[in-house]
Design an enzyme around this catalytic site. Structure first.
Site, PDB file in Angstrom:
ATOM      1  CE  LYS A   1      -0.421  -0.503   5.013  1.00  0.00           C
ATOM      2  NZ  LYS A   1      -1.180  -1.005   6.243  1.00  0.00           N
TER       3      LYS A   1
ATOM      4  NE  ARG B   1      -7.284  -0.250  10.615  1.00  0.00           N
ATOM      5  CZ  ARG B   1      -6.100  -0.240  10.169  1.00  0.00           C
ATOM      6  NH1 ARG B   1      -5.163   0.911  10.119  1.00  0.00           N
ATOM      7  NH2 ARG B   1      -5.382  -1.253   9.655  1.00  0.00           N
TER       8      ARG B   1
ATOM      9  CG  HIS C   1      -4.031  -4.643  11.655  1.00  0.00           C
ATOM     10  ND1 HIS C   1      -3.131  -5.176  11.075  1.00  0.00           N
ATOM     11  CD2 HIS C   1      -3.910  -3.304  11.980  1.00  0.00           C
ATOM     12  CE1 HIS C   1      -1.968  -4.053  10.944  1.00  0.00           C
ATOM     13  NE2 HIS C   1      -2.694  -3.043  11.223  1.00  0.00           N
TER      14      HIS C   1
ATOM     15  NE  ARG D   1      -2.360  -8.173   7.605  1.00  0.00           N
ATOM     16  CZ  ARG D   1      -3.333  -8.539   8.911  1.00  0.00           C
ATOM     17  NH1 ARG D   1      -3.701  -9.905   8.872  1.00  0.00           N
ATOM     18  NH2 ARG D   1      -3.269  -7.922   9.781  1.00  0.00           N
TER      19      ARG D   1
ATOM     20  CE1 TYR E   1       9.766  32.435   1.189  1.00  0.00           C
ATOM     21  CE2 TYR E   1      10.158  29.889   1.460  1.00  0.00           C
ATOM     22  CZ  TYR E   1       9.902  31.220   0.590  1.00  0.00           C
ATOM     23  OH  TYR E   1       9.703  30.929  -0.610  1.00  0.00           O
TER      24      TYR E   1
ATOM     25  CB  CYS F   1      11.881  26.461   0.542  1.00  0.00           C
ATOM     26  SG  CYS F   1      13.186  27.647   1.333  1.00  0.00           S
ATOM     27  CG  MET F   2       6.842  23.601  -2.389  1.00  0.00           C
ATOM     28  SD  MET F   2       5.598  24.556  -3.380  1.00  0.00           S
ATOM     29  CE  MET F   2       4.746  25.493  -2.270  1.00  0.00           C
ATOM     30  CG  ASP F   3       9.750  23.973  -4.940  1.00  0.00           C
ATOM     31  OD1 ASP F   3       9.103  23.089  -5.122  1.00  0.00           O
ATOM     32  OD2 ASP F   3       9.720  25.049  -5.034  1.00  0.00           O
TER      33      ASP F   3
HETATM   34  C1  PLP Z   1      -0.512  -1.749   6.605  1.00  0.00           C
HETATM   35  C2  PLP Z   1      -0.749  -2.955   7.237  1.00  0.00           C
HETATM   36  C3  PLP Z   1      -0.032  -4.053   7.607  1.00  0.00           C
HETATM   37  C4  PLP Z   1       1.547  -4.243   7.444  1.00  0.00           C
HETATM   38  O1  PLP Z   1       2.017  -3.286   8.788  1.00  0.00           O
HETATM   39  P1  PLP Z   1       3.618  -3.114   8.998  1.00  0.00           P
HETATM   40  O2  PLP Z   1       3.486  -2.727  10.538  1.00  0.00           O
HETATM   41  O3  PLP Z   1       3.789  -2.385   8.168  1.00  0.00           O
HETATM   42  O4  PLP Z   1       3.913  -4.450   8.815  1.00  0.00           O
HETATM   43  C5  PLP Z   1      -0.551  -5.282   7.750  1.00  0.00           C
HETATM   44  N1  PLP Z   1      -1.912  -5.509   7.947  1.00  0.00           N
HETATM   45  C6  PLP Z   1      -2.953  -4.422   7.670  1.00  0.00           C
HETATM   46  C7  PLP Z   1      -4.313  -4.722   7.855  1.00  0.00           C
HETATM   47  C8  PLP Z   1      -2.356  -2.959   7.552  1.00  0.00           C
HETATM   48  O5  PLP Z   1      -3.106  -2.318   7.131  1.00  0.00           O
END
Ligand code: PLP
Length: 386
Positions: A49, A147, A176, A232, A276, A323-325
C-alpha cells in the site's frame, strides 16, 4: 550495480532529476526471503500500500512476484486495479473497507475482498450472484483495533453466514494488531487470543478454517505464535523496523536511499539569516549550500534547523526553514562543490541517516517518512544482477 531507469524517472531530454530515490531491489528480495525463513511454514503477504511504502508500487510488485511472493496486499481498490493493469497476476488482497458499488470492480479485476461485516458479505454475495461469479473473500475480525472488522464478540454470525455464501470463496480470515510493535505485548496477546477463540467456530464444526492471518511486522518480529498460516509484512519488508522497542529477530536492510546533489554554494556573513522567517544565522562566516529538495517533495518542513544530511561522507545540519523546493545546509568552513552528492536518507561512506532518524527529527514515525516521499521524486531501481 547497474541503475535501471524507468519511464517515471526521466524528466526533460532524458535527464534524471538530481533529487531521486534509489531502491535496491536485491535488498527487497533478501528482506522477503529473511522474513519467509523466519515465519516458515507460514506464507508471506507482501504489503504494497501507499506506493509500496514510497518505494514504487508497480516496480516493487513485479520484483517481489518474480522473487516468489505468495500474496500481495494493498489498502485500496485503485491500487489493486493499477497492479492488474500493469500485468501483475499474483493474488491481491485489498485490506481496506469497501463500498457495495465497488464489488463489480473487484470481480472484474480478480481482487480479493475484505468482508468486514454481515452487510458487506451480503453485498459481495449479491453482486457475485448477479453475474454468476465467485468472489474471493477474506473475513475481517476486529479483536481490538476498533477500525474495520466485525467485533470478535459478534463474529460468529458472520462466520455462519459465510458458510452459506455460494458465490463467495472464503479463502481467508484475518485480524490486525494495534500494539504488536510495543515493548508491552499484553494487548497483542489478548488480541491474538480473541482471534483464536473466534476460530474455534471451525473446529467445533469439524471444518478446516480458511487461511488465518494476523501478524504485521511487529507480530512477525516478536510474536511467533501469531504467524499462523500467513503473515502480512509491511515496513519490515522495506528493511525498516516498526519501532525502537521491537527485538531485531529478522535481519533486514533498508532498501531505499534518498539522494540529491549540491546545486548552489555561497558564503554567508555572520548574523545574516538564511531562508523564510529568518530562523537561523551563522555566528561566523559560513559556507552554505542549497539542495534542490523541499517539503513539496515530502522532505518535512519540520526538519527545518533539525535534520542532518551527508555530503563528502560527513554530517551537516539543515539550516533555516525547509522551503517547498529547496533546502539549505551549512558546511561550516569545510569544502563542497556544485554537483557533490547529498544523502538525505541512506548511507555515504561510514555515515548513515535512517528513516528512524528523520522520524525522530520530524516528530513522526518511519512509516510516514517513507510514504511521504511523493511522486515528484523519481525512483531509480538498482540491482546487482544487471
Ligand atoms: C499496513 C498493514 C499491515 C502491514 O503493517 P506493517 O506494520 O507495516 O508490517 C498489515 N496488515 C494491515 C491490515 C495493514 O493495514
Amino acid at each position: 550495480m547497474r541503475p535501471m531507469i524507468n519511464e517515471a524517472t526521466i524528466t526533460t531530454n532524458g535527464v534524471v532529476r538530481p533529487t531521486h530515490v534509489e531502491v535496491n531491489l536485491d535488498c527487497l528480495s533478501a528482506n522477503y526471503q529473511a522474513i519467509k525463513a523466519h515465519v516458515s511454514p507460514a506464507r508471506v503477504m507482501a504489503i504494497l500500500k501507499a506506493n509500496a511504502y514510497g518505494h514504487g508500487l508497480v516496480a516493487v510488485a513485479r520484483h517481489l512476484v518474480a522473487a516468489g511472493a505468495d500474496y500481495l496486499g494493498v489498502a485500496y481498490l485503485e491500487e489493486g486495479i493499477l497492479l492488474r493493469e500493469q500485468g501483475i497476476d499474483a493474488p491481491i488482497l485489498v485490506l481496506g473497507g469497501i463500498l457495495g458499488n465497488q464489488v463489480p470492480l473487484f470481480l472484474d479485476y480478480d481482487l480479493t475482498l475484505t468482508a468486514s461485516s454481515l452487510e458487506k458479505l451480503e453485498q459481495i454475495q449479491t453482486a457475485a450472484r448477479a453475474r454468476g461469479a465467485v468472489a474471493r473473500v477474506h473475513l475481517k475480525i476486529d479483536t481490538g483495533m476498533e477500525r474495520i472488522g466485525v467485533h470478535y464478540y459478534n463474529a460468529r454470525s458472520l462466520l455462519e453466514a459465510s458458510l452459506g455464501c455460494d458465490h463467495c470463496f472464503v479463502e481467508g480470515i484475518y485480524s490486525h494488531f494495534a500494539n504488536a510493535d510495543a515493548a508491552d505485548l499484553n494487548s497483542a496477546r489478548i488480541q491474538l487470543q480473541r482471534f483464536l477463540d473466534v476460530l474455534t467456530f471451525y473446529e467445533e464444526r469439524g471444518l478446516q478454517p480458511p487461511m488465518r492471518h494476523i501478524a504485521n511486522s511487529g507480530g512477525i518480529l516478536q510474536l511467533p505464535e501469531s504467524h499462523l498460516d500467513m503473515v502480512r509484512a509491511g515496513i519490515l519488508l522495506y528493511g525498516v523496523y516498526p519501532s525502537d522497542d521491537v527485538p531485531r529477530t529478522v535481519p533486514v536492510q533498508p532498501a531505499l536511499s534518498w539522494k540529491s546533489l549540491v546545486v548552489y554554494f555561497k558564503v554567508v556573513q555572520p548574523g545574516d539569516p538564511v531562508s523564510y522567517g529568518s530562523t537561523w544565522a551563522p555566528e561566523e562566516m559560513s559556507r552554505v549550500v542549497t539542495i534542490p529538495v523541499g517539503y513539496g517533495d515530502g522532505y518535512f518542513r519540520n526538519l527545518s534547523n533539525n535534520a542532518s544530511v551527508l555530503i563528502r561522507e560527513r554530517r551537516y545540519p539543515v539550516v533555516g526553514r525547509v522551503c517547498m523546493d529547496q533546502t539549505m545546509v551549512s558546511i561550516g568552513w569545510e569544502t563542497a562543490y556544485n554537483g557533490d552528492e547529498v544523502v538525505l536518507l541512506g548511507k555515504q561512506g561510514e555515515e548513515e541517516i535512517t528513516a528512524a532518524d528523520i522520524a525522530r527529527w520530524a516528530g513522526t514515525i518511519p512509516y510516514e517518512v517513507l510514504t511521504n516521499i511523493n511522486t515528484r521524486v523519481p525512483r531509480l531501481y538498482i540491482s546487482g544482477e544487471g
